[in-house]
Design a protein around this motif. Structure first.
Motif, PDB file in Angstrom:
ATOM      1  N   ALA A 273     -27.967  26.265  -1.625  1.00 17.86           N
ATOM      2  CA  ALA A 273     -29.181  26.180  -0.812  1.00 17.86           C
ATOM      3  C   ALA A 273     -30.332  25.622  -1.642  1.00 17.86           C
ATOM      4  CB  ALA A 273     -29.545  27.558  -0.268  1.00 17.86           C
ATOM      5  N   VAL A 274     -31.154  24.799  -1.025  1.00 19.80           N
ATOM      6  CA  VAL A 274     -32.328  24.252  -1.707  1.00 19.80           C
ATOM      7  C   VAL A 274     -33.294  25.389  -2.008  1.00 19.80           C
ATOM      8  CG1 VAL A 274     -34.304  22.704  -1.483  1.00 19.80           C
ATOM      9  CG2 VAL A 274     -32.064  22.000  -0.624  1.00 19.80           C
TER      10      VAL A 274
ATOM     11  N   LEU B 223     -38.466  21.131  -1.668  1.00 14.87           N
ATOM     12  CA  LEU B 223     -38.663  19.936  -0.840  1.00 14.87           C
ATOM     13  C   LEU B 223     -40.133  19.550  -0.780  1.00 14.87           C
ATOM     14  CD1 LEU B 223     -36.199  20.580   2.132  1.00 14.87           C
ATOM     15  CD2 LEU B 223     -35.852  19.148   0.101  1.00 14.87           C
ATOM     16  N   GLU B 224     -41.005  20.530  -0.687  1.00 16.47           N
ATOM     17  CA  GLU B 224     -42.436  20.248  -0.664  1.00 16.47           C
ATOM     18  C   GLU B 224     -42.896  19.645  -1.993  1.00 16.47           C
ATOM     19  OE1 GLU B 224     -41.529  23.495   2.264  1.00 16.47           O
ATOM     20  OE2 GLU B 224     -40.951  23.034   0.192  1.00 16.47           O
TER      21      GLU B 224
ATOM     22  N   LEU C 129     -24.312  18.294   0.422  1.00 20.29           N
ATOM     23  CA  LEU C 129     -24.948  19.480   0.995  1.00 20.29           C
ATOM     24  C   LEU C 129     -26.477  19.389   0.899  1.00 20.29           C
ATOM     25  CD1 LEU C 129     -22.531  22.138  -0.520  1.00 20.29           C
ATOM     26  CD2 LEU C 129     -22.736  21.574   1.911  1.00 20.29           C
ATOM     27  N   ALA C 130     -26.979  18.872  -0.228  1.00 19.67           N
ATOM     28  CA  ALA C 130     -28.423  18.738  -0.408  1.00 19.67           C
ATOM     29  C   ALA C 130     -29.005  17.733   0.583  1.00 19.67           C
ATOM     30  CB  ALA C 130     -28.735  18.317  -1.841  1.00 19.67           C
ATOM     31  N   ALA C 131     -28.287  16.635   0.809  1.00 22.07           N
ATOM     32  CA  ALA C 131     -28.764  15.619   1.758  1.00 22.07           C
ATOM     33  C   ALA C 131     -28.893  16.202   3.157  1.00 22.07           C
ATOM     34  CB  ALA C 131     -27.814  14.428   1.755  1.00 22.07           C
ATOM     35  N   ALA C 132     -27.935  17.045   3.526  1.00 19.95           N
ATOM     36  CA  ALA C 132     -27.991  17.685   4.842  1.00 19.95           C
ATOM     37  C   ALA C 132     -29.200  18.602   4.965  1.00 19.95           C
ATOM     38  CB  ALA C 132     -26.704  18.465   5.099  1.00 19.95           C
ATOM     39  N   ALA C 133     -29.658  19.118   3.807  1.00 20.55           N
ATOM     40  CA  ALA C 133     -30.824  20.007   3.795  1.00 20.55           C
ATOM     41  C   ALA C 133     -32.129  19.254   3.591  1.00 20.55           C
ATOM     42  CB  ALA C 133     -30.658  21.060   2.699  1.00 20.55           C
TER      43      ALA C 133
END
Length: 275
Positions: A106-107, A112-113, A142-146
């Motif tokens: 999980a990110v 992301l911010e 997985l990161a791209a999907a998030a």
């Protein structure tokens, strides 16, 4: 032609587990414990965390060189672990890691911010990891999907020598077309990752709480009292001291403020190699 110091940062080279994804850096450590256990060798989560940041074969070799683990191996097999034994453990580790890496990818909250803020300052986002390419492909997916899509990724087995060698960080410099290594900042939660950035001639930022040295989940971290947090800061700063990071921050959310400070120092003619 005359050399001119860069005046602003051009790229951030980010680690993955414990930096942008997998708060507490659990995916690799727990799989090390499982891989050793499949050979009837018990290691603790704390022992597994010891060499974190290195390429995974080198990580296992380093663990096998630890006197207490080598002694257990000697008792179990009647000999010390050879490179062939390390490779056997690594080959057991790999499918376990690929199968389970998604459980801890999980990110990290705020990442992301932060990355959006770096891009707003025209920074390119390079990345590297102790994971080999086969595992990184899954992590990147997985990161791209998030919502996390860096500009470049370098896995540990895509260079001749992994961390603390500067090869992965420098591979990002080449791929991203960066003008000067002093225009890069390396962000990591491990000593090998900070040493990688130092060896590459970059600014370095060590993360205290999201990665290997604290080793807590997000909820466990948020349950710590102010007094506990301060005690952990002092403990972790001491652990990072030998690798000489230019900055230490709690999590990646504090990185934009550090970027501003580095840009101010570059504008004054300072370089990371001189500090």
């Amino acid at each position: 032609m005359q050399y001119h110091n860069p005046k602003r940062l051009q790229a951030a080279i980010l680690d993955w587990a414990g930096t942008v994804v997998d708060f507490g850096s659990f995916a690799p450590t727990r799989i090390f414990v499982e891989a050793f256990a499949s050979f009837d060798l018990q290691i603790s989560l704390e022992e597994a965390r010891g060499p974190m940041g290195m390429g995974k074969w080198d990580h296992i070799r380093t663990l096998c060189n630890e006197p207490q683990i080598a002694e257990r191996y000697q008792q179990r097999f009647g000999r010390l672990p050879s490179d062939e034994d390390v490779t056997a453990i690594y080959e057991r580790f790999m499918p376990l890691q690929i199968a389970k890496v998604g459980e801890h990818s999980a990110v990290i909250p705020g990442a992301l911010e932060t990355i959006a803020a770096l891009r707003a300052q025209q920074l390119k986002i390079g990345t590297c990891s102790g994971y080999p390419k086969q595992v990184m492909s899954k992590v990147v997916e997985l990161a791209a999907a998030a919502g996390y899509k860096p500009d470049h990724v370098v896995a540990s087995d895509e260079v001749p020598k992994g961390r603390p060698s500067p090869a992965q960080a420098l591979a990002n410099v080449i791929a991203l077309g960066i003008d000067d290594v002093a225009a890069c900042v390396k962000v990591d939660d491990t000593e090998p990752g900070i040493l990688e950035g130092r060896a590459a001639g970059m600014w370095t930022v060590a993360l205290r709480f999201s990665g290997n040295f604290l080793g807590l989940t997000w909820d466990q971290f948020n349950a710590l009292s102010p007094e506990q947090l301060e005690a952990e800061r002092l403990r972790i700063d001491a652990l990072f001291a030998a690798s000489r990071p230019h900055y230490l921050i709690d999590t990646i959310s504090q990185l934009p403020a550090v970027i501003e400070q580095i840009n101010a120092r570059l504008a004054l003619g300072e370089t990371p190699q001189a500090l």
